[in-house]
Design a protein around this motif. Structure first.
Motif, PDB file in Angstrom:
ATOM      1  N   GLY A  39       0.779  -1.216   0.000  1.00 25.74           N
ATOM      2  CA  GLY A  39       0.000   0.000   0.000  1.00 25.74           C
ATOM      3  C   GLY A  39       0.815   1.272   0.000  1.00 25.74           C
ATOM      4  O   GLY A  39       0.255   2.375   0.127  1.00 25.74           O
ATOM      5  N   SER A 205      -0.950   1.122   7.296  1.00 24.64           N
ATOM      6  CA  SER A 205      -2.023   0.490   6.523  1.00 24.64           C
ATOM      7  C   SER A 205      -3.046  -0.119   7.465  1.00 24.64           C
ATOM      8  O   SER A 205      -2.750  -0.464   8.609  1.00 24.64           O
ATOM      9  CB  SER A 205      -1.447  -0.592   5.608  1.00 24.64           C
ATOM     10  N   GLU A 209      -5.806  -4.570   4.745  1.00 20.17           N
ATOM     11  CA  GLU A 209      -4.788  -4.482   3.694  1.00 20.17           C
ATOM     12  C   GLU A 209      -3.549  -5.302   4.071  1.00 20.17           C
ATOM     13  O   GLU A 209      -2.955  -5.968   3.222  1.00 20.17           O
ATOM     14  CB  GLU A 209      -4.413  -3.021   3.446  1.00 20.17           C
TER      15      GLU A 209
END
Length: 520
Positions: A39, A205, A209
């Motif tokens: 991410g 994150s 995720e």
């Protein structure tokens, strides 16, 4: 087909540089994938386009520079392959180092990229994303370096047989099985585990995720780990199977075994060692065969097993002596080549008959031969073996019809062993039976049967063999104080040499006197 393709890629600067470039791009793809899974890319925001564009510019520059350097390295290390020349020892050593050199070159190209990414992230995305990004780029660099090492190592396999003859020393430390296993583990398991640690420790994150990224990395790790394990196992097991089959054939006596050398690791050294061993065994067999032709297989085995010591012992043995009748006249009357051809055919008969009965042709003395039964290999019935060989020699020579011979056989205690010096040895048999057999041979030339044997030989033979022999007379042999009771085979009347050569007088030209054994 695959081997030829690898050989082409190694010999071609374009093919060689294309593979190394592909390894670099593979590392770059690992970085992008990890940045997406973690991410980090999505959190860069407006800085994403700027970071990506600068990174792509560096990627192009690094690719061009890396390709130029790689082509130069290929020409320097594999130019002999491009020119289809034989490699030198220096070429071989460079080939052994080349996977490590190319891996180091790949790492060197990635180092400025890591520094550049650290600066960009520190400037545009400070904080945890900067640390994670630099860590992920570093993992990508390690992946690219590992890919390069394994690919170049595999690419050079077809060249290993070419350099095997000029590089006989140990493999380069970077090409051992341990290094290959370590690199494979880092690529298949170490890097995915490192990526998973970064993902799970990324507090920026959301948990979903992190879990999703960890699952993706774990699945990829399972597949890459399984593939790497199978590939690594095959790379080790396949040559070991070949070695096992080769050793089995060598153990069975097949020395025409050549193991293909396709690695510079310990396995490659083992393959080379097996080839060296079979070559030495073949050389030993050639020497043994040549040695055996000169001194007899039994003496050759004794010398190879016991070494070059002056050794010997006393033993009971039977000596058989064969000599040609009228050899001086024949040598004068026949051309040298024709006379030698006749002698060779005669001596072939002597060798075949002697070896068929377990004896040893100890030496050739011009047109004569000395054969020993009971040394160096002991026989249960050396006397009977010598008597059978004597009849076979006489009958075969008669059937050939080229030469006339005399055969004498005597038995007793002899010294059988090596005489000479530390640098020149000869296996020989010394003793009274040898001299007695030679004297009996002279006397045998005057009798129809052409064979005379001493009493000790008859006494030592088995009953069935003794029945084939009959007393001939008591001889006073030249150079001997005591009379010798002699025997000849009782089928001599059909020997076919003719009565013209038999002498009826009691004294023969060689200084022998004869009486009836029944009167003594």
């Amino acid at each position: 087909m695959l081997s030829r393709l690898r050989l082409w890629a190694a010999a071609s600067p374009v093919g060689f540089s294309a593979l190394t470039t592909a390894c670099g791009l593979g590392g770059f793809s690992v970085v992008l994938t990890q940045l997406w899974l973690t991410g980090v890319l999505s959190r860069l925001g407006d800085a994403t386009a700027q970071i990506v564009s600068i990174t792509l510019c560096y990627l192009v520059i690094a690719t061009v520079a890396g390709t130029a350097v790689t082509m130069w390295v290929q020409r320097r290390n594999l130019g002999w392959l491009t020119r289809t020349e034989l490699p030198t020892a220096a070429d071989g050593q460079r080939i052994l180092r080349l996977p490590w050199v190319m891996a180091a070159l790949s790492g060197a190209i990635w180092i400025p990229g890591i520094v550049l990414e650290a600066v960009l992230l520190a400037t545009l995305a400070p904080g945890r994303d900067m640390i994670a990004g630099v860590a992920l780029v570093t993992l990508g660099a390690l992946a690219s370096t590992g890919f390069t090492y394994l690919v170049i190592d595999r690419l050079l396999r077809p060249t290993i047989p070419m350099i095997a003859d000029v590089v006989r020393s140990a493999a380069h430390p970077t090409s051992t099985v341990l290094v290959r296993v370590t690199v494979t583990w880092l690529l298949a398991s170490g890097l995915p585990l490192g990526s998973m640690i970064l993902v799970l420790s990324d507090a920026s994150s959301i948990p979903n995720e992190r879990i999703r990224a960890a699952i993706y990395i774990a699945i990829a790790s399972l597949f890459t780990g399984a593939f790497a394990t199978v590939a690594l196992s095959r790379s080790v097991a396949s040559p070991l199977r070949v070695l096992r089959r080769a050793v089995r054939r060598i153990t069975a006596g097949d020395l025409d075994v050549v193991v293909p050398v396709d690695s510079t690791s310990e396995i490659g050294l083992l393959e080379t060692s097996v080839n060296d061993m079979t070559e030495r065994l073949r050389e030993r067999e050639r020497l043994r065969d040549l040695f055996g032709r000169h001194v007899g297989a039994g003496v050759a085995d004794r010398a190879l097993n016991a070494g070059a010591d002056l050794t010997g012992d006393l033993r009971e043995a039977t000596a058989l002596f064969v000599d040609v009748v009228g050899s001086t006249e024949l040598a004068h009357r026949l051309a040298p080549r024709e006379f030698v051809d006749k002698l060779n055919r005669l001596l072939t008969i002597v060798v075949d008959a002697t070896e068929a009965n377990g004896g040893l042709v100890n030496k050739f003395e011009g047109d004569a031969a000395l054969c020993i039964f009971g040394a160096p290999i002991e026989l249960d019935d050396d006397a009977g073996s010598a008597l059978r060989a004597a009849r076979r020699i006489r009958d075969s020579v008669l059937a050939l019809g080229e030469l006339d011979i005399g055969v004498g056989v005597a038995r007793g205690t002899v010294f059988a062993g090596d005489i000479g010096s530390d640098t020149r040895l000869e296996y020989t048999v010394i003793g009274d039976p040898v001299n007695e057999a030679a004297r009996l041979t002279d006397a045998a030339k005057t009798v129809r049967q052409r064979i005379l044997v001493s009493q000790k030989v008859i006494d030592a033979a088995d009953a069935d063999e003794r029945d084939l022999w009959t007393p001939h007379g008591v001889l006073r042999l030249r150079g001997r104080e005591h009379d010798t009771k002699s025997w000849t085979d009782n089928r001599g009347s059909s020997s076919g040499y003719g009565a013209k050569s038999e002498r009826s007088s009691s004294t023969v030209e060689t200084g022998l006197s004869q009486t009836n054994p029944r009167q003594t």
